[in-house]
Scaffold this active site. Structure first.
Site, PDB file in Angstrom:
ATOM      1  N   ASP A   9       0.859  -1.177   0.000  1.00  0.00           N
ATOM      2  CA  ASP A   9       0.000   0.000   0.000  1.00  0.00           C
ATOM      3  C   ASP A   9       0.902   1.235   0.000  1.00  0.00           C
ATOM      4  O   ASP A   9       2.074   1.153   0.395  1.00  0.00           O
ATOM      5  CB  ASP A   9      -0.893  -0.037   1.246  1.00  0.00           C
ATOM      6  CG  ASP A   9      -1.751   1.202   1.382  1.00  0.00           C
ATOM      7  OD1 ASP A   9      -2.386   1.597   0.384  1.00  0.00           O
ATOM      8  OD2 ASP A   9      -1.781   1.782   2.484  1.00  0.00           O
ATOM      9  N   ASP A  11      -0.128   5.051   0.821  1.00  0.00           N
ATOM     10  CA  ASP A  11      -0.334   6.090   1.830  1.00  0.00           C
ATOM     11  C   ASP A  11      -0.205   5.537   3.239  1.00  0.00           C
ATOM     12  O   ASP A  11      -0.859   4.558   3.611  1.00  0.00           O
ATOM     13  CB  ASP A  11      -1.721   6.710   1.664  1.00  0.00           C
ATOM     14  CG  ASP A  11      -1.902   7.370   0.304  1.00  0.00           C
ATOM     15  OD1 ASP A  11      -0.911   7.466  -0.438  1.00  0.00           O
ATOM     16  OD2 ASP A  11      -3.031   7.774  -0.007  1.00  0.00           O
TER      17      ASP A  11
END
Length: 262
Positions: A9, A11
């Protein structure tokens, strides 16, 4: 032996902020964002950082970004991102994430960045990190401008579907692969690999990680990438962006479409 990969991922896992909102200041300087929208963006960034990234919060962020970019010239956005990428992203990349990317590359694994943010932001960041591929959302474009709609939303269960489709295409053994995320919304992505990791997890993901026995990692040290020498992507692997299409029934995996990062 089947190939393996590490899925990250973006962020609050690789970078310390929302990638969608990180470029609001240069977008304002480029005449795309008004002062009022700039203040709303700063508030949205604050809420994102302190409030966690649950489903409702991400949905509010999606709606905000869709309204914000409506009518923007796509070429101008891509030019601003390219021109300001290192100044904006360099200071907010976690040193620990860079270490992990290096370890996986040296172990022969592909590195794939998986993000709900738009591909026009995620792809340049992926290139900068030396990722082999990205999975990202696709904004609708008409006559060279964003319409405010989203053609493909790489979020929640859709991330897992996209990863499974890519694994089938590329021959990844997901049982021997790795995944990293900070949010409970990515529980599906974490659950389909043999080595899931919770990074700076929100409360719900921390609870799930403890129940499942998943390792919990804490990233705290931003680093300037120019001071680090990341291994380049493997010579036989193109750097791709995996995208999809949205059906009338909702956001469902339709196809994996390749786009070259380099």
């Amino acid at each position: 032996m089947a190939r393996t990969a590490a899925f990250f991922d973006l962020d609050k896992t690789i970078i310390a902020k929302s990638s969608s909102l990180a470029f609001t200041r240069p977008f304002q300087a480029g005449g795309l964002i008004s002062r009022g929208a700039m203040l709303r963006s700063a508030y949205a960034q604050f809420v994102f950082l302190v409030g966690g990234a649950d489903h409702d919060q991400v949905e509010k962020m999606r709606q905000f970004m869709s309204q914000l970019v409506e009518g923007w010239d796509v070429a101008t956005v891509r030019e601003i991102v390219a021109d300001t990428l290192h100044n904006i992203v360099d200071p907010i990349v976690y040193d620990e994430a860079v270490d992990l990317i290096e370890e996986h590359r040296l172990a022969g694994r592909d590195v794939i960045v998986v993000s709900a943010s738009g591909s026009d932001v995620v792809e340049p960041i992926g290139r900068m990190l030396g990722a082999d591929r990205v999975i990202a959302s696709e904004l609708e474009i008409e006559d060279g401008h964003y319409t405010g709609g989203i053609a493909y939303y790489a979020f929640a269960e859709e991330k897992a579907r996209a990863i499974e489709a890519l694994a089938a295409e590329e021959g990844y053994d997901l049982a021997r692969s790795f995944a990293y995320s900070d949010s409970i919304t990515d529980q599906h992505m974490l659950g389909i690999v043999g080595h899931p990791h919770a990074v700076n997890p929100d409360k719900e993901l921390r609870r799930l990680a403890e129940e499942q026995g998943w390792p919990v990692l804490v990233f705290t040290r931003p680093v300037g990438l120019r001071s680090r020498a990341l291994p380049p992507p493997g010579p036989t692997l193109a750097a791709l962006a995996v995208t999809g299409a949205v059906t009338a029934a909702g956001v469902l995996w339709s196809q994996a479409r390749r786009r070259r990062l380099g």
